[in-house]
Design a protein around this motif. Structure first.
Motif, PDB file in Angstrom:
ATOM      1  N   PRO A 111       0.816  -1.218   0.000  1.00  0.00           N
ATOM      2  CA  PRO A 111       0.000   0.000   0.000  1.00  0.00           C
ATOM      3  C   PRO A 111       0.846   1.263   0.000  1.00  0.00           C
ATOM      4  CG  PRO A 111      -0.123  -1.104   2.123  1.00  0.00           C
ATOM      5  CD  PRO A 111       0.681  -2.002   1.224  1.00  0.00           C
ATOM      6  N   LEU A 112       0.252   2.328  -0.512  1.00  0.00           N
ATOM      7  CA  LEU A 112       0.914   3.620  -0.622  1.00  0.00           C
ATOM      8  C   LEU A 112       1.432   4.114   0.730  1.00  0.00           C
ATOM      9  CD1 LEU A 112       1.448   6.147  -2.349  1.00  0.00           C
ATOM     10  CD2 LEU A 112      -0.908   6.834  -1.911  1.00  0.00           C
ATOM     11  N   GLU A 113       0.765   3.684   1.790  1.00  0.00           N
ATOM     12  CA  GLU A 113       1.118   4.153   3.142  1.00  0.00           C
ATOM     13  C   GLU A 113       2.447   3.568   3.626  1.00  0.00           C
ATOM     14  OE1 GLU A 113      -1.973   3.000   2.250  1.00  0.00           O
ATOM     15  OE2 GLU A 113      -2.667   5.077   2.118  1.00  0.00           O
ATOM     16  N   ASP A 114       2.927   2.514   2.957  1.00  0.00           N
ATOM     17  CA  ASP A 114       4.122   1.838   3.450  1.00  0.00           C
ATOM     18  C   ASP A 114       5.375   2.596   3.030  1.00  0.00           C
ATOM     19  OD1 ASP A 114       6.017   0.075   4.381  1.00  0.00           O
ATOM     20  OD2 ASP A 114       5.078  -1.710   3.513  1.00  0.00           O
ATOM     21  N   GLY A 115       5.515   3.814   3.548  1.00  0.00           N
ATOM     22  CA  GLY A 115       6.587   4.710   3.139  1.00  0.00           C
ATOM     23  C   GLY A 115       7.971   4.115   3.295  1.00  0.00           C
ATOM     24  N   GLU A 116       8.133   3.294   4.333  1.00  0.00           N
ATOM     25  CA  GLU A 116       9.462   2.747   4.599  1.00  0.00           C
ATOM     26  C   GLU A 116       9.944   1.895   3.424  1.00  0.00           C
ATOM     27  OE1 GLU A 116      11.215   0.285   8.271  1.00  0.00           O
ATOM     28  OE2 GLU A 116       9.579   1.698   8.710  1.00  0.00           O
ATOM     29  N   ARG A 117       9.028   1.095   2.859  1.00  0.00           N
ATOM     30  CA  ARG A 117       9.427   0.239   1.730  1.00  0.00           C
ATOM     31  C   ARG A 117       9.551   1.046   0.445  1.00  0.00           C
ATOM     32  NH1 ARG A 117       5.742  -4.955   1.271  1.00  0.00           N
ATOM     33  NH2 ARG A 117       7.178  -5.407  -0.440  1.00  0.00           N
ATOM     34  N   ILE A 118       8.680   2.061   0.309  1.00  0.00           N
ATOM     35  CA  ILE A 118       8.619   2.773  -0.969  1.00  0.00           C
ATOM     36  C   ILE A 118       9.769   3.777  -1.124  1.00  0.00           C
ATOM     37  CG2 ILE A 118       7.186   4.372  -2.330  1.00  0.00           C
ATOM     38  CD1 ILE A 118       4.722   2.954  -1.161  1.00  0.00           C
ATOM     39  N   ALA A 119      10.213   4.323  -0.005  1.00  0.00           N
ATOM     40  CA  ALA A 119      11.159   5.441  -0.057  1.00  0.00           C
ATOM     41  C   ALA A 119      12.407   5.171  -0.904  1.00  0.00           C
ATOM     42  CB  ALA A 119      11.559   5.837   1.362  1.00  0.00           C
ATOM     43  N   ASP A 120      12.991   3.978  -0.776  1.00  0.00           N
ATOM     44  CA  ASP A 120      14.263   3.715  -1.461  1.00  0.00           C
ATOM     45  C   ASP A 120      14.097   3.012  -2.803  1.00  0.00           C
ATOM     46  OD1 ASP A 120      15.529   4.802   0.709  1.00  0.00           O
ATOM     47  OD2 ASP A 120      15.689   2.868   1.748  1.00  0.00           O
ATOM     48  N   ALA A 121      12.854   2.686  -3.157  1.00  0.00           N
ATOM     49  CA  ALA A 121      12.643   1.846  -4.343  1.00  0.00           C
ATOM     50  C   ALA A 121      13.115   2.536  -5.627  1.00  0.00           C
ATOM     51  CB  ALA A 121      11.174   1.460  -4.452  1.00  0.00           C
ATOM     52  N   GLY A 122      12.925   3.856  -5.704  1.00  0.00           N
ATOM     53  CA  GLY A 122      13.291   4.567  -6.922  1.00  0.00           C
ATOM     54  C   GLY A 122      14.790   4.549  -7.159  1.00  0.00           C
ATOM     55  N   ALA A 123      15.553   4.873  -6.119  1.00  0.00           N
ATOM     56  CA  ALA A 123      17.012   4.907  -6.263  1.00  0.00           C
ATOM     57  C   ALA A 123      17.532   3.507  -6.586  1.00  0.00           C
ATOM     58  CB  ALA A 123      17.645   5.438  -4.980  1.00  0.00           C
ATOM     59  N   ALA A 124      16.907   2.490  -5.976  1.00  0.00           N
ATOM     60  CA  ALA A 124      17.339   1.108  -6.237  1.00  0.00           C
ATOM     61  C   ALA A 124      17.074   0.740  -7.704  1.00  0.00           C
ATOM     62  CB  ALA A 124      16.598   0.147  -5.305  1.00  0.00           C
ATOM     63  N   TYR A 125      15.969   1.237  -8.247  1.00  0.00           N
ATOM     64  CA  TYR A 125      15.636   0.927  -9.647  1.00  0.00           C
ATOM     65  C   TYR A 125      16.645   1.587 -10.592  1.00  0.00           C
ATOM     66  CZ  TYR A 125      12.476  -0.257 -13.521  1.00  0.00           C
ATOM     67  OH  TYR A 125      11.924  -0.799 -14.677  1.00  0.00           O
ATOM     68  N   ASP A 126      16.965   2.838 -10.327  1.00  0.00           N
ATOM     69  CA  ASP A 126      17.965   3.529 -11.166  1.00  0.00           C
ATOM     70  C   ASP A 126      19.317   2.817 -11.090  1.00  0.00           C
ATOM     71  OD1 ASP A 126      16.201   5.399 -12.086  1.00  0.00           O
ATOM     72  OD2 ASP A 126      16.823   6.987 -10.715  1.00  0.00           O
ATOM     73  N   ALA A 127      19.658   2.330  -9.880  1.00  0.00           N
ATOM     74  CA  ALA A 127      20.935   1.618  -9.717  1.00  0.00           C
ATOM     75  C   ALA A 127      20.907   0.311 -10.515  1.00  0.00           C
ATOM     76  CB  ALA A 127      21.194   1.345  -8.234  1.00  0.00           C
ATOM     77  N   ALA A 128      19.744  -0.343 -10.556  1.00  0.00           N
ATOM     78  CA  ALA A 128      19.643  -1.611 -11.301  1.00  0.00           C
ATOM     79  C   ALA A 128      19.805  -1.359 -12.803  1.00  0.00           C
ATOM     80  CB  ALA A 128      18.299  -2.288 -11.007  1.00  0.00           C
ATOM     81  N   GLY A 154       5.311  19.746 -14.441  1.00  0.00           N
ATOM     82  CA  GLY A 154       5.889  20.219 -13.176  1.00  0.00           C
ATOM     83  C   GLY A 154       6.984  19.296 -12.669  1.00  0.00           C
ATOM     84  N   SER A 155       7.181  18.152 -13.339  1.00  0.00           N
ATOM     85  CA  SER A 155       8.241  17.222 -12.917  1.00  0.00           C
ATOM     86  C   SER A 155       9.613  17.819 -13.214  1.00  0.00           C
ATOM     87  CB  SER A 155       8.122  15.905 -13.690  1.00  0.00           C
ATOM     88  OG  SER A 155       6.936  15.235 -13.375  1.00  0.00           O
ATOM     89  N   SER A 156      10.533  17.596 -12.307  1.00  0.00           N
ATOM     90  CA  SER A 156      11.904  18.056 -12.564  1.00  0.00           C
ATOM     91  C   SER A 156      12.460  17.357 -13.795  1.00  0.00           C
ATOM     92  CB  SER A 156      12.795  17.725 -11.360  1.00  0.00           C
ATOM     93  OG  SER A 156      14.145  17.704 -11.780  1.00  0.00           O
ATOM     94  N   LEU A 157      13.103  18.135 -14.655  1.00  0.00           N
ATOM     95  CA  LEU A 157      13.688  17.545 -15.864  1.00  0.00           C
ATOM     96  C   LEU A 157      14.968  16.778 -15.529  1.00  0.00           C
ATOM     97  CD1 LEU A 157      13.052  20.384 -18.492  1.00  0.00           C
ATOM     98  CD2 LEU A 157      11.588  18.455 -17.851  1.00  0.00           C
ATOM     99  N   ALA A 158      15.414  16.830 -14.271  1.00  0.00           N
ATOM    100  CA  ALA A 158      16.604  16.081 -13.855  1.00  0.00           C
ATOM    101  C   ALA A 158      16.229  14.913 -12.944  1.00  0.00           C
ATOM    102  CB  ALA A 158      17.570  17.014 -13.132  1.00  0.00           C
ATOM    103  N   SER A 159      14.940  14.624 -12.812  1.00  0.00           N
ATOM    104  CA  SER A 159      14.496  13.673 -11.787  1.00  0.00           C
ATOM    105  C   SER A 159      14.935  12.241 -12.043  1.00  0.00           C
ATOM    106  CB  SER A 159      12.963  13.717 -11.694  1.00  0.00           C
ATOM    107  OG  SER A 159      12.382  13.666 -12.985  1.00  0.00           O
ATOM    108  N   GLY A 160      15.128  11.514 -10.937  1.00  0.00           N
ATOM    109  CA  GLY A 160      15.348  10.074 -10.981  1.00  0.00           C
ATOM    110  C   GLY A 160      14.031   9.353 -10.728  1.00  0.00           C
ATOM    111  N   THR A 161      14.078   8.039 -10.677  1.00  0.00           N
ATOM    112  CA  THR A 161      12.864   7.249 -10.413  1.00  0.00           C
ATOM    113  C   THR A 161      12.349   7.561  -9.008  1.00  0.00           C
ATOM    114  OG1 THR A 161      13.676   5.520 -11.880  1.00  0.00           O
ATOM    115  CG2 THR A 161      11.964   4.889 -10.315  1.00  0.00           C
ATOM    116  N   ARG A 162      11.060   7.829  -8.914  1.00  0.00           N
ATOM    117  CA  ARG A 162      10.489   8.233  -7.628  1.00  0.00           C
ATOM    118  C   ARG A 162       8.970   8.135  -7.685  1.00  0.00           C
ATOM    119  NH1 ARG A 162      10.086  11.183 -11.412  1.00  0.00           N
ATOM    120  NH2 ARG A 162       9.434  13.327 -11.586  1.00  0.00           N
ATOM    121  N   VAL A 163       8.355   8.397  -6.527  1.00  0.00           N
ATOM    122  CA  VAL A 163       6.890   8.360  -6.428  1.00  0.00           C
ATOM    123  C   VAL A 163       6.319   9.680  -6.920  1.00  0.00           C
ATOM    124  CG1 VAL A 163       4.978   8.296  -4.771  1.00  0.00           C
ATOM    125  CG2 VAL A 163       6.902   6.717  -4.529  1.00  0.00           C
ATOM    126  N   LYS A 164       5.242   9.616  -7.687  1.00  0.00           N
ATOM    127  CA  LYS A 164       4.568  10.833  -8.167  1.00  0.00           C
ATOM    128  C   LYS A 164       3.058  10.682  -7.969  1.00  0.00           C
ATOM    129  CE  LYS A 164       5.984  13.930 -10.341  1.00  0.00           C
ATOM    130  NZ  LYS A 164       6.404  15.254  -9.820  1.00  0.00           N
TER     131      LYS A 164
END
Ligand code: F6R
Length: 270
Positions: A111-128, A154-164
């Protein structure tokens, strides 16, 4: 500035994409493909499946990374991008499912509320993606508001994988996949950022129909702006935009794009 190719229909666009990717895989068997969901790439995947079959291309080493995923949908929901990529790409192309990744996979539909799991997922995906050697060819669709991936205006043109947060228009556009009920469309997603997408070595954006004409005009001939995230493609050294007549209908330099493509040496490919 991207190369702009105006085609008769989705099938013709699909054949151009398929030729490009088939040749890539022949010369680089462990090619890394960036994958999109939605309607726009479907004919391209079908064309690629045909070429792979007809030319007996070995795809066992090909790797795939999807652009985005809804948050809060179970992975096995038929409209999760995990399921969609499997149904429209992995299975028909005969890719190894273990080599095809979707940004929400590590989250398992939590679920969206599970911030602890979601927080690092984007950076991990970019690293993969980096660990796989980076994306060779990234296929893209475009939203009516100029989004690519789920990078809304409105998204940053320099953004990495993240929640939107998805905008209302995108949820309305995608309600067709959810019994025409916008309330069933998730409100959040995890998406490759514009910065992530821009690191792919070749971008191929497909757009069809009148509804995409304004977004295509802004992408190709407007200023570069976070309010039309696809306009970042103007800064990419190797971007190809393939559109039908309807999606090209608001381009003021259409004649030039047609002239340039008609006179392009065949050996250049796209
Ligand atoms: C899908 C994606 C989106 C779509 C866009 C256009 O993975 O990232 O950016 O490409 O919403 O969708 P269609 O092709 O259905 O018009």
């Amino acid at each position: 500035m991207p190369e702009i190719i105006i085609v008769k229909n989705e099938a013709e666009a699909g054949e151009i994409y398929a030729r490009c990717v088939a040749d890539l895989i022949k010369s680089k068997p462990n090619a890394v493909l960036g994958l999109a969901t939605g309607s726009s790439p479907l004919a391209a995947y079908q064309a690629l499946a045909k070429v792979i079959d007809a030319e007996g291309i070995d795809v066992s080493q090909v790797q795939g990374f999807a652009l985005d995923e809804y948050l809060g949908l179970p992975l096995d929901h038929p409209e999760s991008y995990h399921s969609t990529i499997n149904r429209t790409v992995t299975a028909p192309l005969g890719l190894d499912p273990a080599k095809v990744h979707v940004p929400g996979d590590a989250l398992g539909g939590c679920p969206l509320e599970d911030g602890e799991r979601i927080a690092d997922a984007g950076a991990a995906y970019d690293a993969a993606i980096e660990a796989a050697g980076g994306i060779d060819v990234q296929i893209l669709g475009i939203g009516t508001d100029g989004h690519v991936g789920f990078n809304e205006p409105g998204s940053s043109l320099a953004s990495g994988t993240r929640v939107k947060t998805l905008v209302e228009q995108t949820r309305a556009d995608n309600a067709r996949f959810f019994d025409d009920d916008i309330n069933q469309v998730p409100t959040h997603c995890i998406t490759q950022g514009i910065g992530t997408i821009m690191r792919a070595r070749h971008l191929v954006l497909l757009a069809f129909g009148k509804g995409k004409a304004e977004a295509i005009r802004q992408t190709c001939e407007g200023g570069i702006s976070a309010f039309c995230p696809a306009s970042a493609l103007q800064m990419h050294p190797h971007a190809t935009i393939i559109v039908d007549e309807a999606a090209a209908s608001k381009l003021s330099h259409k004649d030039y794009y047609e002239y340039a493509y008609a006179h392009k040496p065949a050996w250049q490919g796209i």
